[in-house]
Design an enzyme around this catalytic site. Structure first.
Site, PDB file in Angstrom:
ATOM      1  N   ALA A  29       0.977  -1.127  -0.121  1.00 47.37           N
ATOM      2  CA  ALA A  29       0.017  -0.022   0.053  1.00 47.37           C
ATOM      3  C   ALA A  29       0.877   1.392   0.134  1.00 47.37           C
ATOM      4  O   ALA A  29       2.089   0.973   0.293  1.00 47.37           O
ATOM      5  CB  ALA A  29      -1.029   0.125   1.506  1.00 47.37           C
ATOM      6  N   TYR A  30       0.176   2.288  -0.169  1.00 51.17           N
ATOM      7  CA  TYR A  30       0.956   3.726  -0.376  1.00 51.17           C
ATOM      8  C   TYR A  30       0.762   4.628   0.668  1.00 51.17           C
ATOM      9  O   TYR A  30      -0.204   5.015   1.189  1.00 51.17           O
ATOM     10  CB  TYR A  30       0.648   4.281  -1.663  1.00 51.17           C
ATOM     11  CG  TYR A  30       1.144   3.423  -2.742  1.00 51.17           C
ATOM     12  CD1 TYR A  30       2.540   3.454  -3.406  1.00 51.17           C
ATOM     13  CD2 TYR A  30       0.327   2.370  -3.184  1.00 51.17           C
ATOM     14  CE1 TYR A  30       3.010   2.477  -4.483  1.00 51.17           C
ATOM     15  CE2 TYR A  30       0.897   1.141  -4.129  1.00 51.17           C
ATOM     16  CZ  TYR A  30       2.197   1.556  -4.749  1.00 51.17           C
ATOM     17  OH  TYR A  30       2.608   0.816  -5.713  1.00 51.17           O
ATOM     18  N   LEU A  31       1.946   5.269   1.378  1.00 47.35           N
ATOM     19  CA  LEU A  31       1.860   6.138   2.261  1.00 47.35           C
ATOM     20  C   LEU A  31       1.811   7.490   1.468  1.00 47.35           C
ATOM     21  O   LEU A  31       1.311   8.450   1.837  1.00 47.35           O
ATOM     22  CB  LEU A  31       3.215   6.389   3.062  1.00 47.35           C
ATOM     23  CG  LEU A  31       3.330   5.114   4.077  1.00 47.35           C
ATOM     24  CD1 LEU A  31       4.923   5.264   4.532  1.00 47.35           C
ATOM     25  CD2 LEU A  31       2.472   5.289   5.063  1.00 47.35           C
TER      26      LEU A  31
END
Length: 156
Positions: A29-31
Site C-alpha cells: 500500500a502507499y503512504l
C-alpha cells in the site's frame, strides 16, 4: 538511489506458471501515491520493505527507485497508516533466456489483471519475448500499482 528500467506487458495465458521458478504473495500500500513520487510499504512473504520511486521519464521506461528492507513488524504497522486501496497479488519469477520476468497475478479489487515486467540494464536492451506475453503497457500510468490502488481494475 538507483534507476529502475523496466518494460511492462499484459499476459495473455497462464503458461508462465509452469515456467516459474518461484512464487510469493505480496501485499502493498502507499503512504504517498502522488505521480511525482510514491512511497510504498510492502510485505513480500516474511519480509518488509519501504520503497520510494520518482516520476517516470517521458518514455515511461525509467525512474529513480530507492528501496530498503525493514522489519516485518514495522512494515505491517506502516500498512495501517497507508492510503486506502492495498494491492494484493502473487508474484511469479519466470526465467526467460537472460532475463527474469516478474509476473503479478492480482487479487481483490484487481482480480483478473495479470501483468509481467522485465527489468533491463538500458532502455535499448533487447530481450526474448515468451509466447504468453501480450500487449505492451509500459508508461501507461493506469497499470502502475500506485494507480491500481486508487482506480482498481474492477472499475475499468
Amino acid at each position: 538511489m538507483s534507476v529502475e528500467i523496466e518494460r511492462k506487458f499484459l499476459v495473455n495465458s497462464d503458461a508462465f506458471v509452469k515456467q516459474a521458478s518461484e512464487q510469493t504473495r505480496i501485499v502493498q500500500a502507499y503512504l504517498n501515491s502522488d505521480k511525482q513520487r510514491t512511497v510504498r510499504v510492502r510485505v513480500r512473504g516474511e519480509q518488509g520493505f519501504l520503497t520510494i520511486k520518482g516520476k517516470s521519464n517521458q518514455s515511461g521506461l525509467s525512474r529513480y527507485e530507492w528501496e530498503k528492507e525493514i522489519p516485518l513488524s514495522e512494515a505491517e504497522q506502516l500498512l495501517a497508516l497507508c492510503e486506502p486501496g492495498a494491492i494484493d497479488k502473487v508474484r511469479y519469477l519466470v526465467p526467460v533466456a537472460q532475463h527474469v520476468f516478474e509476473v503479478d497475478v492480482f487479487a481483490g479489487d484487481n482480480l483478473g489483471l495479470i501483468v509481467a515486467e522485465v527489468e533491463l540494464s538500458s532502455e535499448q536492451e533487447s530481450f526474448a519475448k515468451p509466447d504468453w506475453l501480450g500487449q505492451e503497457v509500459t508508461g501507461q500510468a493506469k497499470y502502475y500499482n500506485s494507480q491500481l490502488s486508487l482506480n482498481p481494475f474492477k472499475n475499468w
